[in-house]
Design a protein around this motif. Structure first.
Motif, PDB file in Angstrom:
ATOM      1  N   TYR A 135       0.855  -1.189   0.000  1.00 47.24           N
ATOM      2  CA  TYR A 135       0.000   0.000   0.000  1.00 47.24           C
ATOM      3  C   TYR A 135       0.890   1.237   0.000  1.00 47.24           C
ATOM      4  CZ  TYR A 135      -4.236  -2.660   0.949  1.00 47.24           C
ATOM      5  OH  TYR A 135      -5.297  -3.513   0.844  1.00 47.24           O
ATOM      6  N   LYS A 136       0.354   2.346  -0.533  1.00 48.40           N
ATOM      7  CA  LYS A 136       1.058   3.627  -0.435  1.00 48.40           C
ATOM      8  C   LYS A 136       1.142   4.012   1.035  1.00 48.40           C
ATOM      9  CE  LYS A 136      -0.266   5.320  -4.962  1.00 48.40           C
ATOM     10  NZ  LYS A 136      -1.307   6.007  -5.717  1.00 48.40           N
ATOM     11  N   PRO A 137       1.996   4.993   1.388  1.00 49.92           N
ATOM     12  CA  PRO A 137       2.017   5.456   2.784  1.00 49.92           C
ATOM     13  C   PRO A 137       0.592   5.721   3.269  1.00 49.92           C
ATOM     14  CG  PRO A 137       3.803   6.476   1.577  1.00 49.92           C
ATOM     15  CD  PRO A 137       2.987   5.698   0.568  1.00 49.92           C
ATOM     16  N   HIS A 138       0.334   5.417   4.526  1.00 48.86           N
ATOM     17  CA  HIS A 138      -1.037   5.373   5.054  1.00 48.86           C
ATOM     18  C   HIS A 138      -1.893   6.579   4.668  1.00 48.86           C
ATOM     19  CE1 HIS A 138      -4.214   4.088   7.840  1.00 48.86           C
ATOM     20  NE2 HIS A 138      -4.340   5.367   8.113  1.00 48.86           N
ATOM     21  N   GLU A 139      -1.379   7.799   4.889  1.00 48.82           N
ATOM     22  CA  GLU A 139      -2.215   8.998   4.663  1.00 48.82           C
ATOM     23  C   GLU A 139      -2.627   9.135   3.196  1.00 48.82           C
ATOM     24  OE1 GLU A 139      -3.456  10.241   7.171  1.00 48.82           O
ATOM     25  OE2 GLU A 139      -2.022   9.680   8.750  1.00 48.82           O
ATOM     26  N   GLU A 140      -1.825   8.624   2.277  1.00 49.73           N
ATOM     27  CA  GLU A 140      -2.208   8.624   0.855  1.00 49.73           C
ATOM     28  C   GLU A 140      -3.178   7.491   0.567  1.00 49.73           C
ATOM     29  OE1 GLU A 140       1.111   8.672  -1.981  1.00 49.73           O
ATOM     30  OE2 GLU A 140       2.333   9.498  -0.351  1.00 49.73           O
ATOM     31  N   ALA A 141      -2.880   6.323   1.126  1.00 48.03           N
ATOM     32  CA  ALA A 141      -3.682   5.128   0.816  1.00 48.03           C
ATOM     33  C   ALA A 141      -5.113   5.252   1.324  1.00 48.03           C
ATOM     34  CB  ALA A 141      -3.021   3.888   1.412  1.00 48.03           C
ATOM     35  N   VAL A 142      -5.305   5.961   2.451  1.00 46.30           N
ATOM     36  CA  VAL A 142      -6.671   6.041   3.002  1.00 46.30           C
ATOM     37  C   VAL A 142      -7.606   6.892   2.141  1.00 46.30           C
ATOM     38  CG1 VAL A 142      -6.233   5.498   5.423  1.00 46.30           C
ATOM     39  CG2 VAL A 142      -5.982   7.863   4.630  1.00 46.30           C
ATOM     40  N   ALA A 143      -7.055   7.611   1.172  1.00 49.84           N
ATOM     41  CA  ALA A 143      -7.925   8.325   0.231  1.00 49.84           C
ATOM     42  C   ALA A 143      -8.682   7.318  -0.634  1.00 49.84           C
ATOM     43  CB  ALA A 143      -7.086   9.259  -0.642  1.00 49.84           C
ATOM     44  N   THR A 144      -8.118   6.122  -0.799  1.00 45.24           N
ATOM     45  CA  THR A 144      -8.721   5.095  -1.662  1.00 45.24           C
ATOM     46  C   THR A 144      -9.315   3.929  -0.878  1.00 45.24           C
ATOM     47  OG1 THR A 144      -6.915   5.638  -3.177  1.00 45.24           O
ATOM     48  CG2 THR A 144      -8.269   3.718  -3.747  1.00 45.24           C
ATOM     49  N   PHE A 145      -8.632   3.542   0.188  1.00 45.20           N
ATOM     50  CA  PHE A 145      -9.025   2.318   0.903  1.00 45.20           C
ATOM     51  C   PHE A 145      -9.298   2.610   2.383  1.00 45.20           C
ATOM     52  CE2 PHE A 145      -5.820   1.101  -2.335  1.00 45.20           C
ATOM     53  CZ  PHE A 145      -6.627   0.334  -3.156  1.00 45.20           C
ATOM     54  N   PRO A 146     -10.291   1.909   2.977  1.00 44.78           N
ATOM     55  CA  PRO A 146     -10.560   2.111   4.414  1.00 44.78           C
ATOM     56  C   PRO A 146      -9.570   1.316   5.281  1.00 44.78           C
ATOM     57  CG  PRO A 146     -12.112   0.507   3.517  1.00 44.78           C
ATOM     58  CD  PRO A 146     -11.252   0.963   2.362  1.00 44.78           C
ATOM     59  N   LEU A 147      -8.329   1.768   5.275  1.00 42.66           N
ATOM     60  CA  LEU A 147      -7.287   1.028   5.993  1.00 42.66           C
ATOM     61  C   LEU A 147      -7.346   1.297   7.486  1.00 42.66           C
ATOM     62  CD1 LEU A 147      -4.080   1.497   3.774  1.00 42.66           C
ATOM     63  CD2 LEU A 147      -5.943  -0.178   3.557  1.00 42.66           C
ATOM     64  N   GLY A 148      -7.147   0.248   8.254  1.00 42.08           N
ATOM     65  CA  GLY A 148      -6.968   0.419   9.690  1.00 42.08           C
ATOM     66  C   GLY A 148      -5.552   0.863   9.989  1.00 42.08           C
ATOM     67  N   TYR A 149      -5.311   1.188  11.248  1.00 41.23           N
ATOM     68  CA  TYR A 149      -3.945   1.500  11.689  1.00 41.23           C
ATOM     69  C   TYR A 149      -3.802   1.013  13.126  1.00 41.23           C
ATOM     70  CZ  TYR A 149      -6.485   5.478  13.674  1.00 41.23           C
ATOM     71  OH  TYR A 149      -7.396   6.254  14.354  1.00 41.23           O
ATOM     72  N   ASP A 150      -2.585   0.833  13.547  1.00 38.96           N
ATOM     73  CA  ASP A 150      -2.354   0.314  14.902  1.00 38.96           C
ATOM     74  C   ASP A 150      -2.902   1.296  15.938  1.00 38.96           C
ATOM     75  OD1 ASP A 150      -0.946  -1.574  13.438  1.00 38.96           O
ATOM     76  OD2 ASP A 150       0.808  -1.546  14.756  1.00 38.96           O
ATOM     77  N   GLY A 151      -3.741   0.792  16.832  1.00 38.79           N
ATOM     78  CA  GLY A 151      -4.324   1.640  17.872  1.00 38.79           C
ATOM     79  C   GLY A 151      -5.712   2.154  17.513  1.00 38.79           C
ATOM     80  N   MET A 152      -6.209   1.855  16.334  1.00 34.41           N
ATOM     81  CA  MET A 152      -7.540   2.326  15.923  1.00 34.41           C
ATOM     82  C   MET A 152      -8.619   1.666  16.796  1.00 34.41           C
ATOM     83  SD  MET A 152      -9.007   2.054  12.065  1.00 34.41           S
ATOM     84  CE  MET A 152     -10.135   3.261  11.387  1.00 34.41           C
ATOM     85  N   GLU A 153      -9.565   2.479  17.275  1.00 32.45           N
ATOM     86  CA  GLU A 153     -10.582   1.977  18.207  1.00 32.45           C
ATOM     87  C   GLU A 153     -11.995   2.114  17.640  1.00 32.45           C
ATOM     88  OE1 GLU A 153     -10.112   4.211  21.805  1.00 32.45           O
ATOM     89  OE2 GLU A 153      -8.205   3.231  22.317  1.00 32.45           O
ATOM     90  N   PHE A 154     -12.838   1.169  18.022  1.00 33.60           N
ATOM     91  CA  PHE A 154     -14.265   1.210  17.667  1.00 33.60           C
ATOM     92  C   PHE A 154     -15.055   0.936  18.939  1.00 33.60           C
ATOM     93  CE2 PHE A 154     -11.857  -0.195  14.045  1.00 33.60           C
ATOM     94  CZ  PHE A 154     -12.387   0.518  12.981  1.00 33.60           C
ATOM     95  N   ILE A 155     -16.017   1.802  19.236  1.00 28.04           N
ATOM     96  CA  ILE A 155     -16.814   1.596  20.446  1.00 28.04           C
ATOM     97  C   ILE A 155     -18.268   1.357  20.057  1.00 28.04           C
ATOM     98  CG2 ILE A 155     -17.655   2.709  22.567  1.00 28.04           C
ATOM     99  CD1 ILE A 155     -14.821   4.080  22.635  1.00 28.04           C
ATOM    100  N   PHE A 156     -18.837   0.309  20.624  1.00 27.94           N
ATOM    101  CA  PHE A 156     -20.247  -0.025  20.342  1.00 27.94           C
ATOM    102  C   PHE A 156     -21.049   0.015  21.630  1.00 27.94           C
ATOM    103  CE2 PHE A 156     -17.861  -2.004  16.941  1.00 27.94           C
ATOM    104  CZ  PHE A 156     -18.579  -1.598  15.826  1.00 27.94           C
TER     105      PHE A 156
END
Ligand SMILES: [Zn+2]
Ligand SMILES: [Zn+2]
Ligand SMILES: [Zn+2]
Length: 248
Positions: free
Chosen positions: A227-248
């Motif tokens: 993948y391209k560097p994260h900040e570029e790649a997230v323009a195209t793909f919903p990439l996760g990153y280390d430490g990303m949180e989801f609360i339900f």
């Protein structure tokens, strides 16, 4: 429940030792391209469950301030999904571990010195830990015979973790994983690199799978340096990153 992506990298992690590509350079410079190996933390007021024990487990627990794990669920016996369990040496013993029989037989041979408490689970049959309902489902990750993904339910909320898999997820499993609120999906490479990786989905296949099961939200993980560097790649793909949180 709270879900944290502790590690979003593929087997070698990003940066890869010795690699000087743009993405690995971004990772070394502290960007979100820095990806430790695969693990997901699931939390409630009652405790913490790890889905897979990354080779980077020690670093992940220290950096997120995790003091104790109540249980581990292993998706399969590949190096990047279980070897960190050894880091419980002199930290925690008799940890409750869950998985299908083949996977437990294989991994527990390696970590028997930690005397984990074994719980064999059967795909499609729910079990409860920390007040959540977990169900594992078979995926397709050859040559592993019995790789699994994990469904987590709390009330009417549903999270699905694909585990390592190609897009030939068995029909029976597809029925189980329909309509998740969140789909955490293996998407090891983008779909424009000119080659295909066996045993995993690329971003296009992962997107198609998410549509097929009508996922409300999708996050891609098990990501490589292709993948391209994260900040570029997230323009195209919903990439996760280390430490990303989801609360339900
Ligand atoms: Zn893997
Ligand atoms: Zn690289
Ligand atoms: Zn694997």
């Amino acid at each position: 429940m709270k879900i944290t992506l502790l590690g979003t990298g593929d087997a070698p992690g990003t940066p890869i030792i010795g690699c000087d590509c743009r993405t690995c350079r971004d990772a070394r410079n502290g960007g979100k391209s820095n990806r430790t190996r695969f693990s997901v933390l699931v939390e409630t007021d009652e405790g913490k469950v790890l889905i897979d024990t990354s080779p980077d487990m020690r670093q992940q627990m220290l950096s997120r301030g995790i003091k104790h794990i109540d249980a581990v669920i292993w998706t399969h016996g590949h190096y990047d999904h279980y070897t960190g369990f050894g880091e419980f040496h002199r930290v925690q013993s008799h940890v409750d571990v869950y998985g299908v029989t083949d996977t437990l037989d294989y991994i527990l041979d390696y970590v028997s010195f930690l005397k984990p408490r074994r719980h064999d689970v059967i795909p499609g049959e729910p079990f409860e830990i920390i007040g959540l309902e977990f169900t594992v489902f078979e995926v397709n990750h050859p040559p592993v015979e019995k790789a699994i993904g994990v469904i987590i339910r709390e009330g009417d909320r549903k999270v699905v973790i694909s585990g390592d898999t190609d897009n030939n997820i068995p029909e029976k499993s597809l029925e189980l994983i329909m309509d998740p609120d969140l789909f955490i999906v293996d998407a090891i490479i983008p779909d424009d690199v000119g080659f295909h990786v066996k045993k995993h989905m690329d971003a296009k296949e992962a997107t198609e799978m998410a549509e097929k099961i009508r996922a409300k939200e999708v996050v891609m993980t098990h990501l490589s340096h292709y993948y391209k560097p994260h900040e570029e790649a997230v323009a195209t793909f919903p990439l996760g990153y280390d430490g990303m949180e989801f609360i339900f």
